[in-house]
Structure formats: structure tokens, C-alpha cells
Design an enzyme around this catalytic site. Structure first.
Site, PDB file in Angstrom:
ATOM      1  N   LYS A  84      43.490  29.973  43.037  1.00  0.00           N
ATOM      2  CA  LYS A  84      42.335  30.842  42.701  1.00  0.00           C
ATOM      3  C   LYS A  84      42.366  30.424  40.736  1.00  0.00           C
ATOM      4  CE  LYS A  84      40.561  35.134  43.487  1.00  0.00           C
ATOM      5  NZ  LYS A  84      39.767  35.542  44.179  1.00  0.00           N
TER       6      LYS A  84
HETATM    7  N1  PXG Z   1      36.879  32.059  49.160  1.00  0.00           N
HETATM    8  C1  PXG Z   1      36.211  32.595  47.500  1.00  0.00           C
HETATM    9  C2  PXG Z   1      36.325  30.699  47.234  1.00  0.00           C
HETATM   10  C3  PXG Z   1      36.351  33.435  46.653  1.00  0.00           C
HETATM   11  O1  PXG Z   1      37.000  33.264  45.767  1.00  0.00           O
HETATM   12  C4  PXG Z   1      37.316  34.912  49.099  1.00  0.00           C
HETATM   13  C5  PXG Z   1      37.234  33.345  49.595  1.00  0.00           C
HETATM   14  C6  PXG Z   1      37.466  35.758  49.437  1.00  0.00           C
HETATM   15  O2  PXG Z   1      39.063  35.622  49.002  1.00  0.00           O
HETATM   16  P1  PXG Z   1      40.104  37.266  49.318  1.00  0.00           P
HETATM   17  O3  PXG Z   1      41.308  37.296  48.775  1.00  0.00           O
HETATM   18  O4  PXG Z   1      39.062  37.960  47.838  1.00  0.00           O
HETATM   19  O5  PXG Z   1      39.629  37.740  50.855  1.00  0.00           O
HETATM   20  C7  PXG Z   1      37.020  34.700  47.253  1.00  0.00           C
HETATM   21  C8  PXG Z   1      37.401  36.272  46.881  1.00  0.00           C
HETATM   22  C9  PXG Z   1      34.434  38.805  43.887  1.00  0.00           C
HETATM   23  C10 PXG Z   1      34.579  37.598  42.789  1.00  0.00           C
HETATM   24  O6  PXG Z   1      33.622  39.446  42.378  1.00  0.00           O
HETATM   25  C11 PXG Z   1      35.745  37.535  44.492  1.00  0.00           C
HETATM   26  C12 PXG Z   1      36.624  36.139  44.396  1.00  0.00           C
HETATM   27  C13 PXG Z   1      36.218  35.802  42.851  1.00  0.00           C
HETATM   28  C14 PXG Z   1      35.698  35.643  42.572  1.00  0.00           C
HETATM   29  C15 PXG Z   1      34.979  37.235  42.171  1.00  0.00           C
HETATM   30  O7  PXG Z   1      33.833  38.880  44.596  1.00  0.00           O
HETATM   31  N2  PXG Z   1      37.720  35.536  45.187  1.00  0.00           N
END
Ligand code: PXG
Length: 290
Positions: free
Chosen positions: A151
Site C-alpha cells: 500500500k
Molecule cells: N484495493 C485497493 C487498490 C485499495 O486501495 C482496497 C482494495 C480495499 O482495502 P481495505 O483494506 O481498505 O479493505 C483499497 C483501499 C479511500 C481509499 O479513501 C482507499 C484506499 C486507498 C486510498 C483511498 O477510499 N485503499
């Protein structure tokens, strides 16, 4: 009330929360982050988020200047000092200031920022109506180039896809693996439902291993669904009984149109609705108390 922000060792007012223009997070996207939620005074899956932050940093050989226990405590403290019971927390660890070359060895001190605030990603009526999504022409980057499990602060692969979604009037965008299989969305994981099966792309397709994805698989198993991580194409997605997305910000949100194909009857389906309720129930019960 403005929210105090943790920056390099102390909580400061937002106008004082500044990082250097020489920070390689800014110059090169060199850094890692997490987006975390608190529900009713409990931080959801805090351990998993801290673990993922440290794993992302380890791969980048970015040394976080806190232990996991200290980082956990700082995240809890960021909510406490701002009196937040329900929060969206952004943790950023960047390579820190260096010179204008990209060499990380020139950056002796990583910057650590924790912002605790509130968020609403999609308006409530979109949850009731469901999202319209399309497939991006931008493929998810392959793991050998930049592993989507990291990430990192470099989100341009997702942002290029999101630009296409915006241009086509879609709220999210499906990204395919290099081979053309369904991988994930720009900031959400993707699921489909077929009968009693809840199906999601397998990790090897090059996806962020979402913490909401994990929780949703748990909840679905507990509700008696068969959870399958596998490889599938857009054909299966277009013909699914239901499609929904998961993410920390979005939680669980139904998709009702994909590439102009209407999913089933064009309304959020019963399985997504059931899992959404079960997830919300888990979220207020399961987290680390502030
Ligand atoms: N895939 C990607 C590429 C992500 O960036 C998820 C899946 C979901 O992961 P989690 O752990 O959150 O269930 C993400 C989530 C936002 C935001 O504000 C979310 C993400 C990155 C930047 C902003 O919605 N990541």
C-alpha cells in the site's frame, strides 16, 4: 473543531502539519500508508492494518521509527485527542526529506503522519441504488513491477483508471490483471455472488489484500456461504447474481451496472445487503477500544 495531526513525534494544529518539499513521499511517491476506520469508539482490525503498514514498509526497506505497539498506541491516541468515536484515520510513513535524487539512502529520517478525521465516501442513496462501474483500459500493474500488495504512496495505476471512470460517468472502475482476469477496483476489492457462492479474485491476480475483503469473507462463511477465491473473467462478472465492492471507506457497496450490462435485476441484491448488515454489526463489536 479542527483536528490535531500527529507529525514526527507530536500532535500539532493542522496549519503546522507540514512536510518538506524535499520529502521523497512528495518527490517520488516513496512511502506507505493505511486507511483505517473507527466505529463507535473501536478501531476496526487495527492489528491487521498495523501489520500491513509494516509489511509494505519492509518491502520498501523503509524503517518505521516506532514499534508495532507504539504505532498502535499512536493511532488510538490520534482518535482520543480529537474526541473521535467514528473516524477515518490516515497513517502515512514517507521516506522523509532527502536530496533531489531518488536514492533512499539520502533520506535519513522517515516522516510519520497520522490524520484522524471523518469520511463519507459515497452518499447514502448510492448504497440504496448501487454503483455503475466500467472496466478500465489500464491494467493492474503486475506484481513483478510494483506489487499491489504494497500500500504505497504511488497510486498512479489506480488514479489513471479512476480518471477513466470519471470520464465515463462511473463511480468505480474494474481493473483487470495483465492476462485479462478480473483483479480489483481502483480503491476497492470486488466480489460476485452465484447461488450460495461468494466469489472474489485470488491473491495471485495482483490485488491489495483488503482488510474489509478479509472481514467480508469471514462474515460470509459465518452466514453459511461458500467463499471462493479464484480466477474469472468479465463474462462471469456480467452474468453474476450480484456484484459488490469492499473497502475501508466504502465498506460494502453493491454494483448494479458493469460496462453497460445490468447486473441481475439492476438493484442491490439480498446477499450484499445481508453481508453489509453483518459487517456493520461486526464493526461496532469487534474493534480495539479507544
Ligand atoms: N484495493 C485497493 C487498490 C485499495 O486501495 C482496497 C482494495 C480495499 O482495502 P481495505 O483494506 O481498505 O479493505 C483499497 C483501499 C479511500 C481509499 O479513501 C482507499 C484506499 C486507498 C486510498 C483511498 O477510499 N485503499
Amino acid at each position: 473543531m479542527s483536528k490535531r495531526i500527529f507529525l514526527d513525534g507530536s500532535f500539532v494544529e493542522p496549519q503546522e502539519a507540514r512536510v518538506s518539499v524535499f520529502d521523497h513521499g512528495f518527490l517520488y511517491g516513496d512511502g506507505v500508508f493505511e486507511g483505517i476506520r473507527a466505529y463507535g469508539g473501536r478501531i476496526f482490525r487495527l492489528k491487521a492494518h498495523v501489520e500491513r503498514l509494516f509489511s509494505s514498509a519492509k518491502t520498501l526497506m523503509l524503517e518505521i521509527p516506532y514499534t508495532r505497539a507504539e504505532m498502535t498506541e499512536l493511532i488510538l491516541e490520534a482518535c482520543r485527542v480529537n474526541g473521535l468515536q467514528d473516524a477515518y484515520i490516515r497513517v502515512v510513513v514517507s521516506r522523509g526529506p532527502g536530496d533531489l535524487g531518488l536514492d533512499p539512502l539520502k533520506c535519513p529520517k522517515p516522516s510519520v503522519v497520522i490524520i484522524a478525521d471523518t469520511i463519507t465516501l459515497y452518499p447514502e442513496d448510492l448504497y440504496r441504488a448501487g454503483l455503475k462501474v466500467c472496466t478500465s483500459s489500464i491494467r493492474r500493474q503486475r506484481a513483478e513491477a510494483l506489487n499491489p500488495q504494497i500500500k504505497s504512496l504511488n497510486y498512479l495505476n489506480s488514479i489513471l483508471a479512476k480518471i477513466e471512470a470519471n470520464q465515463r460517468g462511473c463511480q468505480e472502475v474494474v481493473m483487470l490483471s495483465e492476462e485479462g482476469f478480473v483483479a480489483e477496483c481502483s480503491a476497492d476489492n470486488i466480489f460476485m455472488v452465484r447461488g450460495r457462492k461468494v466469489i472474489t479474485p485470488a491473491p495471485h491476480l495482483g490485488i491489495l489484500l483488503g482488510i474489509t475483503r478479509d472481514a467480508v469473507m469471514e462474515v460470509a462463511r459465518a452466514k453459511g456461504y461458500e467463499v471462493v477465491e479464484t480466477t474469472f473473467t468479465r463474462h462471469e462478472l456480467w452474468n453474476a447474481d450480484e456484484v459488490f465492492l469492499t473497502g475501508t471507506a466504502a465498506e460494502i457497496v453493491s454494483v448494479v451496472s458493469i460496462d453497460e450490462r445490468i447486473v441481475a435485476d439492476g438493484k442491490p441484491g439480498p446477499v450484499a445487503t445481508e453481508l453489509q448488515a453483518a459487517f456493520r454489526e461486526l464493526a461496532v463489536r469487534d474493534g480495539t477500544p479507544l
